[in-house]
Motif scaffolding. Structure first.
Motif, PDB file in Angstrom:
ATOM      1  N   ALA A   1       3.558   2.737 -23.479  1.00  0.00           N
ATOM      2  CA  ALA A   1       3.692   4.034 -22.804  1.00  0.00           C
ATOM      3  C   ALA A   1       4.336   3.920 -21.436  1.00  0.00           C
ATOM      4  O   ALA A   1       4.919   4.880 -20.945  1.00  0.00           O
ATOM      5  N   PHE A   2       4.234   2.743 -20.811  1.00  0.00           N
ATOM      6  CA  PHE A   2       4.797   2.543 -19.488  1.00  0.00           C
ATOM      7  C   PHE A   2       6.219   2.003 -19.596  1.00  0.00           C
ATOM      8  O   PHE A   2       6.487   1.064 -20.344  1.00  0.00           O
ATOM      9  N   ASP A   3       7.140   2.592 -18.851  1.00  0.00           N
ATOM     10  CA  ASP A   3       8.534   2.158 -18.793  1.00  0.00           C
ATOM     11  C   ASP A   3       8.852   1.719 -17.372  1.00  0.00           C
ATOM     12  O   ASP A   3       8.969   2.553 -16.469  1.00  0.00           O
ATOM     13  N   GLY A   4       8.997   0.413 -17.170  1.00  0.00           N
ATOM     14  CA  GLY A   4       9.199  -0.115 -15.830  1.00  0.00           C
ATOM     15  C   GLY A   4      10.500   0.292 -15.184  1.00  0.00           C
ATOM     16  O   GLY A   4      10.640   0.185 -13.968  1.00  0.00           O
ATOM     17  N   GLN A   5      11.456   0.778 -15.965  1.00  0.00           N
ATOM     18  CA  GLN A   5      12.727   1.210 -15.397  1.00  0.00           C
ATOM     19  C   GLN A   5      12.607   2.546 -14.690  1.00  0.00           C
ATOM     20  O   GLN A   5      13.255   2.790 -13.669  1.00  0.00           O
ATOM     21  N   THR A   6      11.775   3.438 -15.215  1.00  0.00           N
ATOM     22  CA  THR A   6      11.697   4.802 -14.695  1.00  0.00           C
ATOM     23  C   THR A   6      10.359   5.144 -14.052  1.00  0.00           C
ATOM     24  O   THR A   6      10.193   6.245 -13.534  1.00  0.00           O
ATOM     25  N   MET A   7       9.394   4.217 -14.098  1.00  0.00           N
ATOM     26  CA  MET A   7       8.050   4.496 -13.602  1.00  0.00           C
ATOM     27  C   MET A   7       7.575   3.388 -12.683  1.00  0.00           C
ATOM     28  O   MET A   7       8.046   2.248 -12.759  1.00  0.00           O
ATOM     29  N   LEU A   8       6.614   3.715 -11.822  1.00  0.00           N
ATOM     30  CA  LEU A   8       5.870   2.716 -11.067  1.00  0.00           C
ATOM     31  C   LEU A   8       4.411   3.148 -11.014  1.00  0.00           C
ATOM     32  O   LEU A   8       4.083   4.307 -11.301  1.00  0.00           O
ATOM     33  N   CYS A   9       3.540   2.207 -10.656  1.00  0.00           N
ATOM     34  CA  CYS A   9       2.093   2.475 -10.716  1.00  0.00           C
ATOM     35  C   CYS A   9       1.409   2.173  -9.395  1.00  0.00           C
ATOM     36  O   CYS A   9       1.857   1.327  -8.620  1.00  0.00           O
ATOM     37  N   ALA A  10       0.301   2.864  -9.173  1.00  0.00           N
ATOM     38  CA  ALA A  10      -0.510   2.636  -7.981  1.00  0.00           C
ATOM     39  C   ALA A  10      -1.957   2.984  -8.294  1.00  0.00           C
ATOM     40  O   ALA A  10      -2.235   3.921  -9.046  1.00  0.00           O
ATOM     41  N   GLY A  11      -2.871   2.236  -7.702  1.00  0.00           N
ATOM     42  CA  GLY A  11      -4.294   2.466  -7.899  1.00  0.00           C
ATOM     43  C   GLY A  11      -5.040   1.145  -7.792  1.00  0.00           C
ATOM     44  O   GLY A  11      -4.434   0.074  -7.727  1.00  0.00           O
TER      45      GLY A  11
ATOM     46  N   ARG B   1      -5.166  16.956   0.213  1.00  0.00           N
ATOM     47  CA  ARG B   1      -5.847  15.704   0.538  1.00  0.00           C
ATOM     48  C   ARG B   1      -4.897  14.533   0.302  1.00  0.00           C
ATOM     49  O   ARG B   1      -4.012  14.606  -0.528  1.00  0.00           O
ATOM     50  N   TRP B   2      -5.110  13.457   1.057  1.00  0.00           N
ATOM     51  CA  TRP B   2      -4.268  12.276   0.918  1.00  0.00           C
ATOM     52  C   TRP B   2      -5.120  11.044   0.711  1.00  0.00           C
ATOM     53  O   TRP B   2      -6.303  11.012   1.054  1.00  0.00           O
ATOM     54  N   VAL B   3      -4.509  10.014   0.130  1.00  0.00           N
ATOM     55  CA  VAL B   3      -5.243   8.797  -0.178  1.00  0.00           C
ATOM     56  C   VAL B   3      -4.291   7.606  -0.163  1.00  0.00           C
ATOM     57  O   VAL B   3      -3.114   7.730  -0.513  1.00  0.00           O
ATOM     58  N   GLU B   4      -4.774   6.456   0.300  1.00  0.00           N
ATOM     59  CA  GLU B   4      -4.014   5.220   0.228  1.00  0.00           C
ATOM     60  C   GLU B   4      -4.291   4.538  -1.111  1.00  0.00           C
ATOM     61  O   GLU B   4      -5.436   4.523  -1.590  1.00  0.00           O
ATOM     62  N   LEU B   5      -3.226   3.973  -1.712  1.00  0.00           N
ATOM     63  CA  LEU B   5      -3.316   3.402  -3.049  1.00  0.00           C
ATOM     64  C   LEU B   5      -2.682   2.013  -3.068  1.00  0.00           C
ATOM     65  O   LEU B   5      -1.556   1.847  -2.599  1.00  0.00           O
ATOM     66  N   PRO B   6      -3.358   1.012  -3.633  1.00  0.00           N
ATOM     67  CA  PRO B   6      -2.716  -0.290  -3.803  1.00  0.00           C
ATOM     68  C   PRO B   6      -1.569  -0.196  -4.813  1.00  0.00           C
ATOM     69  O   PRO B   6      -1.684   0.504  -5.828  1.00  0.00           O
ATOM     70  N   PHE B   7      -0.465  -0.890  -4.539  1.00  0.00           N
ATOM     71  CA  PHE B   7       0.636  -0.966  -5.494  1.00  0.00           C
ATOM     72  C   PHE B   7       0.213  -1.820  -6.681  1.00  0.00           C
ATOM     73  O   PHE B   7      -0.472  -2.832  -6.535  1.00  0.00           O
ATOM     74  N   VAL B   8       0.623  -1.398  -7.890  1.00  0.00           N
ATOM     75  CA  VAL B   8       0.364  -2.156  -9.123  1.00  0.00           C
ATOM     76  C   VAL B   8       1.713  -2.557  -9.703  1.00  0.00           C
ATOM     77  O   VAL B   8       2.561  -1.695  -9.960  1.00  0.00           O
ATOM     78  N   ASP B   9       1.927  -3.860  -9.926  1.00  0.00           N
ATOM     79  CA  ASP B   9       3.235  -4.293 -10.396  1.00  0.00           C
ATOM     80  C   ASP B   9       3.466  -3.883 -11.844  1.00  0.00           C
ATOM     81  O   ASP B   9       2.528  -3.522 -12.574  1.00  0.00           O
TER      82      ASP B   9
ATOM     83  N   THR C   1       0.840  -1.192   0.000  1.00  0.00           N
ATOM     84  CA  THR C   1       0.000   0.000   0.000  1.00  0.00           C
ATOM     85  C   THR C   1       0.875   1.242   0.000  1.00  0.00           C
ATOM     86  O   THR C   1       1.830   1.339   0.767  1.00  0.00           O
ATOM     87  N   LEU C   2       0.541   2.175  -0.870  1.00  0.00           N
ATOM     88  CA  LEU C   2       1.258   3.437  -0.978  1.00  0.00           C
ATOM     89  C   LEU C   2       0.324   4.577  -0.600  1.00  0.00           C
ATOM     90  O   LEU C   2      -0.874   4.380  -0.390  1.00  0.00           O
TER      91      LEU C   2
END
Length: 272
Positions: A193-203, A174-182, A156-157
């Motif tokens: 569009a997504f580059d796993g070396q320079t990016m990460l995802c959450a939601g 405002r703040w929110v908790e976000l599930p990590f997305v691999d 969780t992020l």
């Protein structure tokens, strides 16, 4: 969609997250809800959180356009897309610190004197390496946030900012908790569009409903360490819509550029 703020949205082209060439101006119809399921931040909860905006007339709330994080007493980390148009005029920027409320009497405005944009911003894909540093005119009375140095997977992020709520832009962050997305799931969500070396995802991939949105760009993505402290692991960067199922938020991954960031800070210290 690049997650710009109120002050920049009307005049800036944004990347939709579909292809690197798909761009369109933000309109009022593009502004989607922020932090559904989130809540207002308390004073002192994020002491190193700052707003970034333009110098000049108007209230901080009117001038704030992006978020950032204090990483040394004189340096703020934010997103490159927030400040790329200010490379030739960094002194046109200021930061707002000292309160989560942009209308607070405790808010402090500090001038920016220099700007470092990631040299490989936009490579190898459109929003890769989306980070920048702001050098402040004077030190702020804030303990900097600790920055992540090792890439990792999380459960969780947490994200925070002054972005669009669906009813306008709030004065209180405002703040929110976000599930990590691999990375694999995020790459499936954003092929090409997504580059796993320079990016990460959450939601929440399945349900949506929690996310950052327009106005949160440059702000922090946080993870707890083994001592329960908040560690900066990402920077709000882009996403396809906001809080949509199947479309998580995308963040610049701090661990990837930590060394380059240190080099830039050392260069300022050495007067380069």
């Amino acid at each position: 969609m690049v997650r710009l703020g109120a002050g920049l949205a009307a005049a800036t082209l944004v990347w939709t997250g579909v292809t690197s060439s798909a761009q369109a101006a933000i309109s009022d119809d593009d502004l989607r809800p922020l932090v559904i399921g989130g809540q207002p931040a308390e004073e002192g909860q994020y002491p190193w959180l700052v707003g970034i905006g333009s110098s000049g007339e108007g209230t901080p709330w009117e001038r704030q356009s992006c978020g950032g994080s204090v990483i040394t007493k004189t340096v703020v980390l934010t997103a490159a897309h927030c400040v790329e148009d200010a490379v030739d005029d960094p002194e046109g920027l200021v930061i707002f610190s000292g309160s989560v409320d942009l209308e607070s009497d405790e808010l402090v405005e500090t001038a920016v004197t220099d700007l470092h944009l990631a040299h490989d911003y936009g490579e190898p894909v459109g929003s890769a390496n989306d980070w920048a540093l702001l050098l402040l005119d004077e030190p702020v009375d804030i303990d900097p946030i600790e920055v992540d140095v090792d890439p990792a997977e999380f459960e969780t992020l947490e994200a925070v900012g002054w972005g669009q709520t669906g009813e306008g832009y709030p004065t209180v962050a405002r703040w929110v908790e976000l599930p990590f997305v691999d990375d694999e799931a995020c790459s499936d969500a954003y092929p090409g569009a997504f580059d796993g070396q320079t990016m990460l995802c959450a939601g929440d991939l399945q349900n949506g409903g929690v996310d950052t949105c327009d106005g949160d760009s440059g702000g922090p993505l946080l993870a707890p360490d083994d001592k329960g402290r908040q560690i900066l692991v990402g920077i709000v960067s882009w996403g396809d819509g906001c809080a949509e199922p199947g479309s998580p938020g995308v963040y610049a991954e701090v661990a990837d550029f930590n060394g380059s960031m240190d080099d830039a800070i050392d260069g300022w210290a050495d007067g380069e």
